[in-house]
Scaffold this motif. Structure first.
Motif, PDB file in Angstrom:
ATOM      1  N   ASP A  10       0.849  -1.178   0.000  1.00 43.31           N
ATOM      2  CA  ASP A  10       0.000   0.000   0.000  1.00 43.31           C
ATOM      3  C   ASP A  10       0.890   1.236   0.000  1.00 43.31           C
ATOM      4  O   ASP A  10       2.006   1.209   0.525  1.00 43.31           O
ATOM      5  CB  ASP A  10      -0.905   0.014   1.235  1.00 43.31           C
ATOM      6  CG  ASP A  10      -1.999  -1.038   1.158  1.00 43.31           C
ATOM      7  OD1 ASP A  10      -2.215  -1.608   0.081  1.00 43.31           O
ATOM      8  OD2 ASP A  10      -2.631  -1.280   2.199  1.00 43.31           O
ATOM      9  N   ARG A  11       0.378   2.307  -0.555  1.00 45.32           N
ATOM     10  CA  ARG A  11       1.205   3.499  -0.682  1.00 45.32           C
ATOM     11  C   ARG A  11       0.301   4.720  -0.806  1.00 45.32           C
ATOM     12  O   ARG A  11      -0.733   4.669  -1.459  1.00 45.32           O
ATOM     13  CB  ARG A  11       2.087   3.297  -1.909  1.00 45.32           C
ATOM     14  CG  ARG A  11       2.787   4.435  -2.493  1.00 45.32           C
ATOM     15  CD  ARG A  11       3.702   3.906  -3.579  1.00 45.32           C
ATOM     16  NE  ARG A  11       3.846   4.902  -4.613  1.00 45.32           N
ATOM     17  CZ  ARG A  11       4.923   5.067  -5.343  1.00 45.32           C
ATOM     18  NH1 ARG A  11       5.949   4.271  -5.194  1.00 45.32           N
ATOM     19  NH2 ARG A  11       4.986   5.996  -6.250  1.00 45.32           N
ATOM     20  N   ASP A  12       0.686   5.795  -0.168  1.00 48.90           N
ATOM     21  CA  ASP A  12      -0.046   7.057  -0.258  1.00 48.90           C
ATOM     22  C   ASP A  12       0.996   8.160  -0.168  1.00 48.90           C
ATOM     23  O   ASP A  12       1.526   8.426   0.896  1.00 48.90           O
ATOM     24  CB  ASP A  12      -1.063   7.177   0.873  1.00 48.90           C
ATOM     25  CG  ASP A  12      -1.929   8.422   0.746  1.00 48.90           C
ATOM     26  OD1 ASP A  12      -1.825   9.135  -0.283  1.00 48.90           O
ATOM     27  OD2 ASP A  12      -2.710   8.687   1.675  1.00 48.90           O
ATOM     28  N   GLU A  14       2.575  12.014  -1.980  1.00 48.15           N
ATOM     29  CA  GLU A  14       2.310  13.217  -2.752  1.00 48.15           C
ATOM     30  C   GLU A  14       3.647  13.741  -3.231  1.00 48.15           C
ATOM     31  O   GLU A  14       4.597  13.823  -2.463  1.00 48.15           O
ATOM     32  CB  GLU A  14       1.639  14.244  -1.828  1.00 48.15           C
ATOM     33  CG  GLU A  14       1.109  15.454  -2.520  1.00 48.15           C
ATOM     34  CD  GLU A  14       0.307  16.323  -1.565  1.00 48.15           C
ATOM     35  OE1 GLU A  14       0.603  17.527  -1.496  1.00 48.15           O
ATOM     36  OE2 GLU A  14      -0.585  15.783  -0.883  1.00 48.15           O
ATOM     37  N   GLN A  72      -8.455  12.777 -10.134  1.00 52.41           N
ATOM     38  CA  GLN A  72      -8.136  11.408  -9.770  1.00 52.41           C
ATOM     39  C   GLN A  72      -8.481  10.430 -10.886  1.00 52.41           C
ATOM     40  O   GLN A  72      -9.465  10.615 -11.608  1.00 52.41           O
ATOM     41  CB  GLN A  72      -8.899  11.004  -8.512  1.00 52.41           C
ATOM     42  CG  GLN A  72      -8.529  11.836  -7.304  1.00 52.41           C
ATOM     43  CD  GLN A  72      -9.294  11.411  -6.066  1.00 52.41           C
ATOM     44  OE1 GLN A  72     -10.310  10.715  -6.126  1.00 52.41           O
ATOM     45  NE2 GLN A  72      -8.805  11.836  -4.914  1.00 52.41           N
TER      46      GLN A  72
END
Length: 78
Positions: A10-12, A14, A72
């Protein structure tokens, strides 16, 4: 021989780009969407392939004195 699929973590994240680079990425994305083609991009070292049938949405957030608009793209990984 069948390829073994590896689970991606998982990755989030910016990442901020200079205006010129951001514009170039948007232009390539718009061209791909308009042509009904997949779009390839590298974000923070990871290569992504966004399929032509991805879903598109625009999100607006407001918190305190800050407004944010996010364009998005969502898709299911194969």
């Amino acid at each position: 021989m069948a390829q073994k699929k590896t689970k991606r973590a998982d990755r989030d994240l910016e990442k901020t780009y200079p205006r010129k680079d951001f514009v170039a990425k948007l232009r390539r994305l718009a061209d791909a969407i308009e042509a009904g083609k997949a779009f390839n991009i590298q974000v923070a070292g990871e290569r992504l392939r966004i399929p032509a049938d991805a879903l598109f949405n625009i999100e607006h957030e407001r918190e305190g004195g800050v407004d944010e608009v996010e364009f998005q793209l969502r898709w299911q990984r194969e």
